[in-house]
Design a protein around this motif. Structure first.
Motif, PDB file in Angstrom:
ATOM      1  N   MET A   1       0.837  -1.204   0.000  1.00 52.22           N
ATOM      2  CA  MET A   1       0.000   0.000   0.000  1.00 52.22           C
ATOM      3  C   MET A   1       0.872   1.254   0.000  1.00 52.22           C
ATOM      4  N   TRP A   2       1.951   1.225   0.786  1.00 53.61           N
ATOM      5  CA  TRP A   2       2.844   2.394   0.834  1.00 53.61           C
ATOM      6  C   TRP A   2       3.504   2.629  -0.521  1.00 53.61           C
ATOM      7  N   ARG A   3       3.907   1.553  -1.192  1.00 54.12           N
ATOM      8  CA  ARG A   3       4.612   1.692  -2.473  1.00 54.12           C
ATOM      9  C   ARG A   3       3.675   2.025  -3.634  1.00 54.12           C
ATOM     10  N   HIS A   4       2.377   1.855  -3.449  1.00 55.79           N
ATOM     11  CA  HIS A   4       1.430   2.063  -4.549  1.00 55.79           C
ATOM     12  C   HIS A   4       1.543   3.493  -5.072  1.00 55.79           C
ATOM     13  N   PRO A   5       1.511   3.656  -6.388  1.00 51.74           N
ATOM     14  CA  PRO A   5       1.649   5.002  -6.953  1.00 51.74           C
ATOM     15  C   PRO A   5       0.635   6.004  -6.400  1.00 51.74           C
ATOM     16  N   ALA A   6      -0.585   5.555  -6.107  1.00 44.32           N
ATOM     17  CA  ALA A   6      -1.591   6.472  -5.579  1.00 44.32           C
ATOM     18  C   ALA A   6      -1.171   7.019  -4.220  1.00 44.32           C
ATOM     19  N   THR A   7      -0.645   6.145  -3.354  1.00 47.11           N
ATOM     20  CA  THR A   7      -0.190   6.596  -2.038  1.00 47.11           C
ATOM     21  C   THR A   7       0.998   7.534  -2.182  1.00 47.11           C
ATOM     22  N   GLN A   8       1.923   7.209  -3.063  1.00 48.69           N
ATOM     23  CA  GLN A   8       3.085   8.057  -3.247  1.00 48.69           C
ATOM     24  C   GLN A   8       2.693   9.437  -3.780  1.00 48.69           C
ATOM     25  N   ARG A   9       1.697   9.482  -4.672  1.00 50.17           N
ATOM     26  CA  ARG A   9       1.193  10.779  -5.144  1.00 50.17           C
ATOM     27  C   ARG A   9       0.571  11.558  -3.988  1.00 50.17           C
ATOM     28  N   ASN A  10      -0.176  10.839  -3.144  1.00 53.69           N
ATOM     29  CA  ASN A  10      -0.867  11.503  -2.042  1.00 53.69           C
ATOM     30  C   ASN A  10       0.102  12.081  -1.017  1.00 53.69           C
ATOM     31  N   VAL A  11       1.128  11.322  -0.647  1.00 52.36           N
ATOM     32  CA  VAL A  11       2.056  11.843   0.366  1.00 52.36           C
ATOM     33  C   VAL A  11       2.885  12.990  -0.214  1.00 52.36           C
ATOM     34  N   ALA A  12       3.167  12.922  -1.518  1.00 56.89           N
ATOM     35  CA  ALA A  12       3.881  14.038  -2.143  1.00 56.89           C
ATOM     36  C   ALA A  12       3.022  15.299  -2.101  1.00 56.89           C
ATOM     37  N   GLN A  13       1.716  15.139  -2.330  1.00 61.98           N
ATOM     38  CA  GLN A  13       0.826  16.295  -2.291  1.00 61.98           C
ATOM     39  C   GLN A  13       0.702  16.844  -0.875  1.00 61.98           C
ATOM     40  N   LEU A  14       0.636  15.949   0.128  1.00 60.72           N
ATOM     41  CA  LEU A  14       0.594  16.408   1.516  1.00 60.72           C
ATOM     42  C   LEU A  14       1.828  17.252   1.840  1.00 60.72           C
ATOM     43  N   ALA A  15       2.993  16.775   1.404  1.00 59.01           N
ATOM     44  CA  ALA A  15       4.221  17.536   1.637  1.00 59.01           C
ATOM     45  C   ALA A  15       4.149  18.908   0.965  1.00 59.01           C
ATOM     46  N   ASN A  16       3.614  18.946  -0.250  1.00 59.25           N
ATOM     47  CA  ASN A  16       3.460  20.225  -0.950  1.00 59.25           C
ATOM     48  C   ASN A  16       2.476  21.148  -0.232  1.00 59.25           C
ATOM     49  N   ASP A  17       1.500  20.545   0.457  1.00 61.25           N
ATOM     50  CA  ASP A  17       0.502  21.320   1.195  1.00 61.25           C
ATOM     51  C   ASP A  17       1.019  21.785   2.556  1.00 61.25           C
ATOM     52  N   GLY A  18       2.263  21.400   2.892  1.00 64.60           N
ATOM     53  CA  GLY A  18       2.854  21.877   4.141  1.00 64.60           C
ATOM     54  C   GLY A  18       2.885  20.884   5.276  1.00 64.60           C
ATOM     55  N   TRP A  19       2.409  19.666   5.050  1.00 71.54           N
ATOM     56  CA  TRP A  19       2.490  18.644   6.090  1.00 71.54           C
ATOM     57  C   TRP A  19       3.929  18.150   6.210  1.00 71.54           C
ATOM     58  N   GLN A  20       4.350  17.875   7.426  1.00 71.86           N
ATOM     59  CA  GLN A  20       5.665  17.274   7.654  1.00 71.86           C
ATOM     60  C   GLN A  20       5.487  15.780   7.861  1.00 71.86           C
ATOM     61  N   LEU A  21       6.123  14.965   7.006  1.00 76.33           N
ATOM     62  CA  LEU A  21       6.033  13.515   7.136  1.00 76.33           C
ATOM     63  C   LEU A  21       7.067  13.013   8.134  1.00 76.33           C
ATOM     64  N   ILE A  22       6.631  12.101   8.989  1.00 74.28           N
ATOM     65  CA  ILE A  22       7.518  11.431   9.931  1.00 74.28           C
ATOM     66  C   ILE A  22       7.548   9.958   9.536  1.00 74.28           C
ATOM     67  N   GLY A  23       8.648   9.510   8.935  1.00 75.48           N
ATOM     68  CA  GLY A  23       8.733   8.129   8.472  1.00 75.48           C
ATOM     69  C   GLY A  23       8.077   7.989   7.097  1.00 75.48           C
ATOM     70  N   PRO A  24       7.605   6.778   6.801  1.00 74.91           N
ATOM     71  CA  PRO A  24       7.558   5.628   7.701  1.00 74.91           C
ATOM     72  C   PRO A  24       8.881   4.886   7.794  1.00 74.91           C
ATOM     73  N   ALA A  25       8.942   3.960   8.750  1.00 77.08           N
ATOM     74  CA  ALA A  25      10.101   3.094   8.901  1.00 77.08           C
ATOM     75  C   ALA A  25       9.892   1.831   8.068  1.00 77.08           C
ATOM     76  N   ALA A  26      10.930   1.014   8.002  1.00 82.68           N
ATOM     77  CA  ALA A  26      10.844  -0.261   7.279  1.00 82.68           C
ATOM     78  C   ALA A  26      11.114  -1.398   8.256  1.00 82.68           C
ATOM     79  N   GLY A  27      10.585  -2.572   7.936  1.00 80.04           N
ATOM     80  CA  GLY A  27      10.823  -3.734   8.801  1.00 80.04           C
ATOM     81  C   GLY A  27       9.668  -4.708   8.763  1.00 80.04           C
ATOM     82  N   ASP A  28       9.586  -5.590   9.776  1.00 80.94           N
ATOM     83  CA  ASP A  28       8.513  -6.577   9.863  1.00 80.94           C
ATOM     84  C   ASP A  28       7.178  -5.875  10.068  1.00 80.94           C
TER      85      ASP A  28
END
Length: 428
Positions: free
Chosen positions: A137-164
């Motif tokens: 879900m994180w790697r899906h192009p739709a999610t990646q477009r959405n988080v990029a737009q959030l960043a452009n809107d001024g949101w600060q992303l924390i993570g995500p981390a990788a692992g189990d």
């Protein structure tokens, strides 16, 4: 619960934080986020989506925050005075942890179909978000477009981390740990005016190595060690929180990059050696915290090494890797930073550490006994002996078992006292 980084307390004290919790399995970690923020002196109010209540109860977060938890936009009592607008204006910052893919999509499109999304539209406060979802879900192009737009809107992303992940997958999408979210909030509020209270003068450039290295034997096997990178990452986070410019040369680890830190990813000792020798001459302080492999294969096999029936043994030819910390310490005086090394030992801790301090020409060394259960590799706590050079010889300090975040604060502060005052900032 982990102790807080010493530099984080003042920046968060008295802040009013609105914590949004959406419907992810990581919602149980929200309880620790509330505790960390309350311990730092914050006022915390929690808003939960309907789905989040399937993972953690409002009563739990109410008990920890000391405030009623809001769950509904259509609460007649709360909305008698337009409570959602009042809450939006109340917050100094909004942080959502965990944030599901669904919630992120709603925020991008400006939806306001529940209390949390409505508050986000109505609030003019800074907003931070910690995504949490399956790796696909994180790697899906739709999610990646959405988080990029959030960043452009001024949101600060924390993570995500990788692992189990809870579903059994391994990869990116895990919510950052509560301590990392807390650190991001603390550093968000550490304004340029506040930072010099920790470091005065020109902010020093600090280069830190962290984590293990991996030395390939064939396309599927490698030599490595148990280093998690937690100590090095704690050092980087603490140095950045104090106002330093930090470059983190990291071996392969499952950790989120500390806020405000430049991260250089490497895998092998040779790659770490190249990055360290490139950055060290530009730095005021070099901290070699990585667990670098002493040896690598003379030549890695092109194809997977097969087990044969005619022999019960396998002979590998190993060659010595460069001694990164010693080479940095041996740089010409006009290029050499103050050099801090680490010594992970299983016996005669003080003896081996002092020998390494002298033999490699270091300015300071941090020694820890990795044979002690619950300390060192992979754990959240550590104990250490610190030795550093003075005009008359060496001085030392014993640090008892404590969270790595707390030990990192002690190490960074001691290392900064060794910097020449004319070349870098100093502690105030």
């Amino acid at each position: 619960m982990a102790s807080l980084p010493l530099s984080s307390l003042s920046s968060l004290a008295g802040k009013r934080l609105l914590l949004g919790v959406s419907a992810g399995i990581a919602a149980y970690k929200s309880a620790l986020i509330v505790r960390l923020l309350k311990q730092a002196g914050c006022e915390v109010r929690v808003v939960m989506t309907e789905g989040a209540q399937a993972f953690i109860t409002p009563l739990t977060l109410q008990a920890l925050s000391g405030e009623p938890v809001r769950t509904s936009l259509l609460d007649p009592e709360a909305e008698a005075g337009m409570g959602h607008i009042e809450l939006a204006r109340w917050a100094d910052a909004v942080v959502i942890a965990p944030a599901t893919a669904d919630l992120i999509a709603k925020l991008v499109h400006g939806m306001a179909d529940d209390l949390l999304t409505t508050l986000c539209l109505a609030s003019e406060a800074p907003k931070l978000i910690a995504p949490a979802m399956n790796q696909a879900m994180w790697r899906h192009p739709a999610t990646q477009r959405n988080v990029a737009q959030l960043a452009n809107d001024g949101w600060q992303l924390i993570g995500p981390a990788a692992g189990d992940q809870a579903c059994g997958d391994v990869g990116p999408g895990r919510m950052s740990e509560p301590e990392d979210i807390f650190s991001a909030l603390a550093q968000h509020f550490a304004s340029p005016i506040e930072a010099p209270k920790s470091i005065t003068g020109n902010a020093p450039h600090i280069v830190i190595t962290a984590g293990p290295t991996r030395e390939a034997l064939d396309p599927v096997r490698y030599l490595s060690n148990h280093s998690s990178g937690k100590m090095g990452y704690a050092l980087a986070a603490e140095a950045a929180a104090l106002g330093a410019r930090v470059s983190l040369i990291s071996g392969p680890v499952n950790l989120a990059t500390p806020h405000g830190v430049e991260r250089i990813d490497v895998e092998t000792a040779m790659q770490m050696h190249q990055a360290a020798l490139r950055l060290a001459p530009q730095a005021a302080l070099f901290i070699g915290c990585a667990a670098v492999a002493d040896y690598r294969a003379d030549s890695a096999a092109e194809h997977k090494i097969k087990k044969t029936d005619d022999s019960d043994t396998l002979t590998l030819t190993l060659v010595k890797n460069p001694d990164i910390i010693a080479e940095v310490a041996a740089l010409p005086a006009n290029q050499r930073p103050v050099v801090v090394g680490f010594a992970a030992e299983t016996q005669d801790l003080a003896g081996y550490a002092q020998d390494k301090l002298q033999r490699k020409g270091l300015d300071m060394i941090v020694a820890n006994d990795v044979s002690q259960q619950g300390l060192g590799f992979g754990s959240d706590e550590n104990a250490a002996l610190l030795f550093w050079r003075v005009t008359s010889g060496t001085e030392q300090l014993a640090a008892p078992p404590q969270p790595k975040t707390q030990l990192a604060a002690l190490i960074i502060r001691q290392a900064l006292t060794l910097l020449p005052t004319q070349s870098s900032g100093a502690l105030s």
